[in-house]
Design a protein around this motif. Structure first.
Motif, PDB file in Angstrom:
ATOM      1  N   UNK A   1       0.775  -1.129  -0.214  1.00  0.00           N
ATOM      2  CA  UNK A   1       0.125  -0.193  -0.140  1.00  0.00           C
ATOM      3  C   UNK A   1       0.799   1.386  -0.055  1.00  0.00           C
ATOM      4  N   UNK A   2       1.537   0.982   0.547  1.00  0.00           N
ATOM      5  CA  UNK A   2       2.890   2.471   0.888  1.00  0.00           C
ATOM      6  C   UNK A   2       3.671   2.971  -0.936  1.00  0.00           C
ATOM      7  N   UNK A   3       3.391   1.726  -1.765  1.00  0.00           N
ATOM      8  CA  UNK A   3       4.363   1.610  -2.613  1.00  0.00           C
ATOM      9  C   UNK A   3       3.780   2.118  -3.887  1.00  0.00           C
ATOM     10  N   UNK A   4       2.338   1.762  -3.126  1.00  0.00           N
ATOM     11  CA  UNK A   4       0.828   2.285  -4.634  1.00  0.00           C
ATOM     12  C   UNK A   4       0.447   3.498  -4.773  1.00  0.00           C
ATOM     13  N   UNK A   5       0.487   3.978  -2.565  1.00  0.00           N
ATOM     14  CA  UNK A   5       0.469   5.399  -2.717  1.00  0.00           C
ATOM     15  C   UNK A   5       1.713   6.072  -3.163  1.00  0.00           C
ATOM     16  N   UNK A   6       3.129   6.050  -3.515  1.00  0.00           N
ATOM     17  CA  UNK A   6       3.960   6.525  -3.149  1.00  0.00           C
ATOM     18  C   UNK A   6       3.787   7.226  -4.995  1.00  0.00           C
TER      19      UNK A   6
ATOM     20  N   UNK B   1       1.478   7.122  -6.894  1.00  0.00           N
ATOM     21  CA  UNK B   1      -0.283   8.258  -6.976  1.00  0.00           C
ATOM     22  C   UNK B   1      -0.005   8.998  -6.304  1.00  0.00           C
ATOM     23  N   UNK B   2       1.316   9.742  -5.593  1.00  0.00           N
ATOM     24  CA  UNK B   2       1.837  11.141  -4.953  1.00  0.00           C
ATOM     25  C   UNK B   2       1.505  11.231  -4.315  1.00  0.00           C
ATOM     26  N   UNK B   3       0.650   9.982  -3.285  1.00  0.00           N
ATOM     27  CA  UNK B   3      -0.102  10.461  -1.767  1.00  0.00           C
ATOM     28  C   UNK B   3       0.669  10.081  -0.906  1.00  0.00           C
ATOM     29  N   UNK B   4       1.265  11.719  -0.534  1.00  0.00           N
ATOM     30  CA  UNK B   4       2.911  11.095   0.277  1.00  0.00           C
ATOM     31  C   UNK B   4       2.691  10.502   2.006  1.00  0.00           C
ATOM     32  N   UNK B   5       1.451  11.571   2.399  1.00  0.00           N
ATOM     33  CA  UNK B   5       0.703  11.596   3.687  1.00  0.00           C
ATOM     34  C   UNK B   5       0.404   9.583   3.486  1.00  0.00           C
ATOM     35  N   UNK B   6      -0.473   9.607   2.801  1.00  0.00           N
ATOM     36  CA  UNK B   6      -0.983   8.000   2.761  1.00  0.00           C
ATOM     37  C   UNK B   6       0.326   6.661   2.552  1.00  0.00           C
ATOM     38  N   UNK B   7       0.887   7.615   1.944  1.00  0.00           N
ATOM     39  CA  UNK B   7       2.089   6.758   1.725  1.00  0.00           C
ATOM     40  C   UNK B   7       3.315   6.595   3.045  1.00  0.00           C
ATOM     41  N   UNK B   8       3.121   7.739   3.791  1.00  0.00           N
ATOM     42  CA  UNK B   8       3.875   6.980   4.857  1.00  0.00           C
ATOM     43  C   UNK B   8       3.939   6.559   5.577  1.00  0.00           C
ATOM     44  N   UNK B   9       2.223   6.719   6.390  1.00  0.00           N
ATOM     45  CA  UNK B   9       1.521   6.182   6.615  1.00  0.00           C
ATOM     46  C   UNK B   9       1.533   4.597   6.542  1.00  0.00           C
ATOM     47  N   UNK B  10       1.881   4.043   5.318  1.00  0.00           N
ATOM     48  CA  UNK B  10       1.617   2.359   5.587  1.00  0.00           C
ATOM     49  C   UNK B  10       3.021   2.125   5.407  1.00  0.00           C
ATOM     50  N   UNK B  11       4.236   2.965   4.688  1.00  0.00           N
ATOM     51  CA  UNK B  11       4.867   2.411   5.573  1.00  0.00           C
ATOM     52  C   UNK B  11       5.292   2.435   7.140  1.00  0.00           C
ATOM     53  N   UNK B  12       5.358   3.114   7.544  1.00  0.00           N
ATOM     54  CA  UNK B  12       5.060   3.366   8.853  1.00  0.00           C
ATOM     55  C   UNK B  12       4.220   1.821   9.474  1.00  0.00           C
ATOM     56  N   UNK B  13       3.925   1.837   8.977  1.00  0.00           N
ATOM     57  CA  UNK B  13       2.350   1.124   9.957  1.00  0.00           C
ATOM     58  C   UNK B  13       3.474  -0.444   9.258  1.00  0.00           C
TER      59      UNK B  13
END
Length: 651
Positions: free
Chosen positions: A89-94, A96-108
């Protein structure tokens, strides 16, 4: 310059370094569906299947597929599957340039990695956080994540991970125009990949070293590296890499005006990338072919190739490539004397420019809003903790009081006096505990933020960014740090850095200079903020000279003992900056502006044991009697042109 990046794909799954053929993908999916297989086998198979089939080719299907992985892992209470699901998910949102979501899932995913003590995945997640920050242009924080990633990979003795992280750090230095540093990191990455036999990593590093040499104008070395990369990519059947190497070689021949050779390599690159439907490599080859035809005045061919590239670039939503295509088409129509179509493409090019600027602005606003919300949440959490503690103390006092009232009347006066005394002592003790915790929190805040900013944060719950007209930015950097770090144990390395940075911190306090941050082996500070001071420029220079004096003396002492020691460059520039709080999880006071970039150039163009200053800084302190100056004349600095520089020392 086009670089091959070891970013999300290889860092996402350390076991997945090559692409799977369709038959292998089908096999992976069959394993996932086979309920007789072990849960771990099924999860790894589905993860690899999603990563290779959907993540980069059919991103719209990623979240649907990940939901299957997530539901299965929750049902089986299998945390490793949840780790991988969050990472995808973190890679997917990365993407799509949705960085807050990407950071959220990578931190998870990072939390699961730490829970399971999977050092490799810890390193990969930290590296991915670095990639997100790097993509936003926040190189300073990105390097911090990369350094943490290196430590995790080294703890796991995972040399392939260390190699990929070193590779990514090298790419950051390329983006900053620090080609010497970039080559140092790429060479170290290459050496590790050769040691482990990781041909995928070897081909990436070799190709990017070629790109750096191309940027430096050394086409002979560039060509040799591209040819070596092509050979390896063919050996490991990395067709995407083959396509990249082919058009890179073609680009060298085009620069040498060997246009027929260039065309042959471009054609072969296009043929290979088309066979695997790798649209991004197809676009790159077509654009290079178009410009090559334009140079040789084959305008119709140029128009065909650039139009094909434009259609593909529009299909994948690549604005930068669309801009390149429109530039090519505009030049074709201009050369043909077709003013109407030339004007149309020029207007389209300007529209794309505006879109790119809007995208970049949106990213910055999005990042700022996300950081602001995280900061607000952190403050609210601290407030809740404090209120809970105070309510607890009040409840305890209430229970004590009720217990005292319930005692016998015969001991009334004794118990009342004892109770009052006990309550007084307890209240005093409770207040002392709360006061101590409050002081500890405030001291911690002051250790992170300047006092004025911390006070504003406590009063308003936020701190506004400020403009400063005259701030002196100091950068320092240790010579050959990467090479020296390889000769020292982790414990000795950290102890040596800490010894230096503690001394620097003391110097900053002495001259009232604000420490901003450390970035690996670099140290950054600023004089003249958050409180303006007339002597800030002079004090910043004095602090820099004292830092150099400390390092020179320390170097002599350690050399006499046969120990490793650092040598250092220091640079200073004075000018306007913007300062404020940023951060994803932890507060950070940071500064921005062209002054920061120029100060960094002062450091990189300095010399060991000296303090290099810009002309602007020189003009502020040239009348100070304690300084002596050595003019260096105008020196070419990337992105700045020729810049007047001076060495400064004490008389």
């Amino acid at each position: 310059m086009k670089l091959r990046l070891i970013i999300i794909t290889t860092l996402l799954f350390s076991f997945c370094f090559t692409s799977f053929a369709q038959t292998e993908l089908d096999s992976l999916y069959n394993i996932w569906q086979d309920e007789t297989k072990a849960d771990s086998t099924r999860v790894i198979s589905l993860t690899a299947y999603i990563n290779d089939k959907y993540l980069y080719n059919q991103p719209d299907s990623v979240l649907v597929m990940v939901e299957s992985l997530e539901n299965f892992s929750r049902e089986k209470n299998y945390d490793l599957g949840l780790l991988y699901a969050s990472k995808i998910k973190g890679a997917y949102y990365f993407q799509t340039a949705d960085y807050p979501q990407s950071i959220k899932y990578i931190e998870e995913s990072l939390e699961y990695s730490r829970l399971l003590n999977r050092k490799r995945d810890i390193g990969g997640n930290l590296n991915n956080l670095g990639n997100i920050l790097a993509s936003q242009g926040n190189y300073m924080v990105a390097i911090n994540y990369y350094q943490e990633s290196l430590i995790a990979y080294e703890d796991a003795n995972f040399k392939d991970g260390v190699s990929s992280t070193l590779h990514n750090i090298g790419t950051l230095y390329v983006d900053q125009g620090e080609f010497e540093k970039a080559l140092e990191y790429y060479e170290n990455s290459l050496a590790l990949s050769k040691e482990t036999g990781d041909k995928f990593g070897i081909s990436h590093a070799t190709g990017n070293i070629g790109s750096v040499y191309e940027e430096l104008g050394d086409t002979d070395k560039a060509l040799l590296h591209f040819q070596e990369s092509l050979k390896i990519n063919r050996e490991i059947e990395d067709l995407s890499g083959v396509a990249y190497s082919l058009y890179s070689i073609g680009g060298i021949y085009a620069k040498r005006n060997e246009n027929d050779k260039a065309e042959a390599y471009f054609e072969e690159s296009l043929e290979v990338s088309t066979s695997i439907d790798d649209k991004r490599e197809m676009i790159a080859a077509l654009i290079m072919m178009g410009f090559n035809h334009l140079k040789t005045e084959q305008y119709n061919k140029a128009l065909i190739r650039c139009s094909e590239a434009l259609n593909l670039a529009e299909s994948v939503g690549d604005l930068l490539k669309q801009k390149d295509c429109n530039e090519c088409i505009y030049k074709v129509y201009k050369a043909l004397g077709d003013s109407k179509n030339a004007l149309h493409n020029l207007e389209t090019d300007q529209t794309l420019n505006d879109s790119l600027n809007e995208v970049e602005t949106a990213k910055k606003i999005q990042r700022f809003e996300f950081d602001r919300e995280r900061l607000k949440d952190s403050l609210q959490n601290e407030e809740v903790k404090l209120k809970t503690e105070m309510a607890h103390q009040a409840e305890v006092r209430k229970k004590d009081k009720n217990r005292n009232i319930a005692l016998g009347a015969g001991l009334f006066f004794l118990l009342v006096s004892g109770g009052l005394y006990g309550r007084w002592r307890y209240t005093k003790k409770a207040k002392a505990v709360i006061e101590k915790e409050k002081d500890r929190s405030e001291n911690l805040l002051l250790n992170i933020l300047p006092a004025e900013v911390a006070e504003e944060l406590k009063e308003k719950g936020e701190a506004e960014a400020q403009d400063f007209e005259m701030v002196s930015i100091l950068f320092s950097d240790f010579k050959g740090f990467t090479g020296l770090s390889e000769k020292m144990s982790a414990k000795d390395l950290v102890a040596n850095i800490n010894e230096c940075f503690k001394a620097f911190d003391a110097t900053m306090g002495k001259y009232n200079i604000e420490k901003i941050k450390t970035i690996g082996d670099a140290y950054m500070a600023a004089g003249g903020l958050p409180v303006k001071a007339n002597d800030s420029v002079k004090n910043t220079v004095l602090a820099a000279l004292e830092m150099q004096d400390f390092i020179i003396k320390l170097h002599k002492e350690k050399e006499a003992k046969g120990e490793h020691a650092f040598e250092m460059r220091v640079g200073i520039h004075t000018g306007p900056v913007v300062a404020g709080i940023v951060g994803v999880k932890k507060f950070q006071y940071d500064i921005w502006g062209d002054t920061v970039n120029t100060a960094s150039r002062m450091e990189s163009h300095g010399e060991i044991g000296k303090v290099n200053i810009s002309e602007d800084t020189y003009n502020y302190i040239k009348g100070e009697p304690e300084f002596t100056f050595e003019s260096r004349g105008k020196i070419e600095a990337k992105g700045k042109g020729e810049v007047e520089m001076y060495f400064v020392s004490l008389k």
